[in-house]
Design an enzyme around this catalytic site. Structure first.
Site: not given
Length: 357
Positions: A34, A250
């Site tokens: 899956k 950042y």
């Protein structure tokens, strides 16, 4: 092509399948593929498992099952672990010969309305409080009255990755009791990957390994000797020297405490590299671990390569190499290896590594 690449090692997949088979006793293997084969690529993983003899597969829902049927053809059984969400799913089950899990009378109605003549799995809840019927006998009777075959009965363990947890044995006992309410020839399936370790006496007729196939140890304290199938890699884009006191990335969450050499790597959180590895993780290259410094960006991250020089164009690995295992990286950031694997985005190319086998 942007060189953020998930290397898919099919030789490791074959080895893992053999290990799982050796722990399954006489039970049949239902390979769980899956979520795009846990992020590895359904079109890559499923055909290789089929090639080495697997004939039972499981996905989540009907559209995924239809895709798998198109990939593998008629020579396998495909189970839908989440069952049916609407009548269209029931129609797909008939068209593509899929075996859904059923937990409600409504599921039987949808299948009957679409003239389904295949088989279903009856799913019962034994203690997880997730998906499962509370009306096993009536659901079984409704299936039979509608001419629908019974592939078997299944349940799912909540604490299999903690083998000593008392809920494991409690669920096994509850499942055994529920199985006794059905004809003795009804197939039964309880164990996932970790269940093979937690309850080795409960392999029954089918086991449903997922995580173990992809090479993450389901119980770190009791390793099976699995090998990561996915190696998440990216290329060095740029190398530069910075002086002590220079902020990086950042938010300036990292400041060099000495003169350093740093490398810019072409992968970031949009590829599936978790932001939580900012100033808290490593990449691997040629047997050395290089710290991730500064905040992981959308498309990039930065490494400290002062002690282990890198060059533009070289490839580093964030998990799945010789040192960094997915379960270890996951534990470092308080998550599970499933999130690492399934989090690798579609823009990351899956490159098959083939070795004889």
């Amino acid at each position: 092509m942007r060189p953020a690449i998930a290397l898919i090692h099919l030789d490791r997949l074959r080895d893992n399948f053999e290990i799982v088979t050796s722990h399954a006793g006489h039970a049949n293997i239902i390979s769980v593929v899956k979520s795009n084969a846990y992020g590895h690529g359904l079109h890559i993983i499923a055909p290789e498992l089929h090639r080495i003899g697997c004939r039972n597969f499981a996905v989540t829902e009907a559209s995924e099952g239809a895709r798998l049927r198109d990939i593998l053809g008629p020579d396998c059984d495909i189970t839908l672990l989440s069952g049916l969400f609407d009548s269209h799913d029931a129609e797909l089950c008939g068209t593509f010969r899929l075996s859904p899990v059923v937990t409600e009378q409504l599921h039987i109605q949808w299948l009957r309305d679409n003239r389904f003549n295949g088989s279903v799995w009856l799913k019962v809840d034994t203690g997880m409080q997730r998906l499962g019927t509370t009306e096993l006998k009536s659901l079984h009777a409704a299936s039979q009255a509608s001419g629908i075959g019974i592939a078997g009965i299944m349940s799912h363990l909540a604490c299999a990755d903690t083998p000593e947890h008392p809920l494991n044995r409690s669920q096994a006992d509850a499942f055994s009791h529920l199985c006794s309410e059905l004809p003795s020839a009804t197939a039964a399936s309880l164990l996932n990957s970790a269940g093979l370790i937690a309850l080795p006496d409960q392999t029954l007729d089918f086991v449903r390994p997922g995580l173990a196939l992809y090479g993450a140890e389901p119980v770190i304290a009791e390793p099976l000797g699995l090998k990561p199938v996915m190696e998440f890699t990216a290329q060095v884009m740029q190398v530069r020297d910075i002086e002590a006191g220079t902020p990086v990335s950042y938010g300036a969450t990292f400041t060099a405490n000495k003169n350093m050499r740093i490398a810019l790597i072409c992968t970031g959180y949009a590829d599936g590299l978790p932001v939580s590895l900012s100033n808290n993780g490593f990449a691997e290259h040629d047997g050395a671990l290089l710290p991730i410094i500064g905040r992981v960006c959308m498309d990039y991250c930065l490494l400290d390569c002062t002690e282990h020089p890198l060059q533009t164009g070289q490839r580093v690995s964030f998990w799945g190499g010789d040192i960094l295992k997915p379960e270890q990286v996951a534990a470092r950031i308080n998550t599970i290896p499933y999130t690492l694997m399934t989090g690798v985005s579609d823009r990351v190319h899956r490159e098959v590594v083939t070795n004889p086998g």
